[in-house]
Scaffold this active site. Sequence first.
Site, PDB file in Angstrom:
ATOM      1  N   GLN A 104      27.735 -10.206 -40.776  1.00 51.40           N
ATOM      2  CA  GLN A 104      27.875  -8.757 -40.591  1.00 51.40           C
ATOM      3  C   GLN A 104      27.524  -7.287 -40.921  1.00 51.40           C
ATOM      4  OE1 GLN A 104      32.371  -9.514 -41.943  1.00 51.40           O
ATOM      5  NE2 GLN A 104      33.063  -6.809 -41.794  1.00 51.40           N
TER       6      GLN A 104
ATOM      7  N   HIS B 211      32.529 -14.060 -50.542  1.00 51.62           N
ATOM      8  CA  HIS B 211      31.742 -14.951 -50.531  1.00 51.62           C
ATOM      9  C   HIS B 211      31.637 -15.268 -52.553  1.00 51.62           C
ATOM     10  CE1 HIS B 211      29.429 -15.422 -47.001  1.00 51.62           C
ATOM     11  NE2 HIS B 211      29.519 -14.966 -47.145  1.00 51.62           N
TER      12      HIS B 211
ATOM     13  N   GLN C 166      31.904 -21.752 -47.208  1.00 52.87           N
ATOM     14  CA  GLN C 166      31.108 -20.963 -47.497  1.00 52.87           C
ATOM     15  C   GLN C 166      31.989 -19.744 -47.548  1.00 52.87           C
ATOM     16  OE1 GLN C 166      31.094 -18.116 -43.687  1.00 52.87           O
ATOM     17  NE2 GLN C 166      28.490 -18.885 -43.694  1.00 52.87           N
TER      18      GLN C 166
ATOM     19  N   ARG D 296      38.402 -16.727 -38.755  1.00 54.15           N
ATOM     20  CA  ARG D 296      38.124 -16.813 -39.775  1.00 54.15           C
ATOM     21  C   ARG D 296      37.447 -14.738 -40.380  1.00 54.15           C
ATOM     22  NH1 ARG D 296      32.104 -14.575 -41.569  1.00 54.15           N
ATOM     23  NH2 ARG D 296      31.578 -15.336 -43.727  1.00 54.15           N
TER      24      ARG D 296
ATOM     25  N   SER E 160      25.881 -15.550 -43.202  1.00 51.23           N
ATOM     26  CA  SER E 160      27.668 -15.548 -43.635  1.00 51.23           C
ATOM     27  C   SER E 160      28.019 -15.979 -42.215  1.00 51.23           C
ATOM     28  CB  SER E 160      27.476 -13.982 -43.663  1.00 51.23           C
ATOM     29  OG  SER E 160      28.977 -14.032 -44.544  1.00 51.23           O
ATOM     30  N   LEU E 161      28.566 -14.733 -41.323  1.00 48.29           N
ATOM     31  CA  LEU E 161      28.765 -15.373 -39.580  1.00 48.29           C
ATOM     32  C   LEU E 161      28.343 -15.956 -39.249  1.00 48.29           C
ATOM     33  CD1 LEU E 161      30.921 -14.187 -37.507  1.00 48.29           C
ATOM     34  CD2 LEU E 161      29.760 -12.186 -37.640  1.00 48.29           C
TER      35      LEU E 161
END
Length: 293
Positions: free
Chosen positions: A9, A194, A243, A112, A87-88
């Site tokens: 992101q 996170h 995650q 998500r 991440s993503l």
Amino acid sequence: MKAYIFPGQGAQFSGMGKELYENEEAKAMFEKANEIIGFRISDIMFSGTDEELKETKVTQPAIFLHSVIQAKALGADFKPDMVAGHSLGEFSALVAASALSFEDGLKLVIARANAMQKACELQPSTMAAILGLADDVVERICGEIDEVVVAANYNCPGQIVISGSIAGVDLACQKLTEAGAKRALKLNVGGAFHSPLMEPARAELQDAIEKVDIAAPICPIYQNVDPRPNTDPKKIKENLITQLTGAVKWTQTIERMIADGAMEFVEVGPGNVLQGLVRKVSREVQTSSATSV
């Protein structure tokens, strides 16, 4: 050895993916995504405003689509020895490496995004970039604060993003600046990604992840919470579930990929932020190697 890396992101921009739409297979993938999502996300990607692209329901699927379709467009040239995603981007990496189907990957990214948005609305929270301090100093100071605040993204040496409650991040920024941080910059994000505050999202996404089929990828994937080569579908699922509340160990991921033989890093998706981080990690690795000789 060649490593392919996929952004997360923040990499979005108006016009992203437009050039890919000229390809018939890519066009079919965009149209399939529009059908699954329930609105024409391709139109927003190609000509939407920055504000439209910042909407959570748009941002994450848009970056995923750009990344996965670009990897597909590489055709026979896409020959990864290893993959990783920030991440993503981990979802993009799994689809590109044939561990997840395109449709299942997109549905998980949508789930998500929605779960994270709901978690953000439950408690005001934020993140901040900390520049110029060692990882252990940031971890120690965050651990001494009586509020939720943790090291969330280990982006490269000297650059960590912290995440937590607004009060926790504000106090941590103050203490980290006093400890010698060059900058402590709060980020324009909707929540504490996170961090433990994403637990409601993790619990919601876990059910969706457990229901999808994940196959062994065509090459090892280095995941955010466990930056080691992995091809075991069961372990991949466990890491995906962890995650949302676990840290993105990007520095450690790139260090391990280099140690495992990565000579070239190819960023697939919008932007080139990850290439900059890779260069900084690589320089640190080279400096450490030279010092130890």
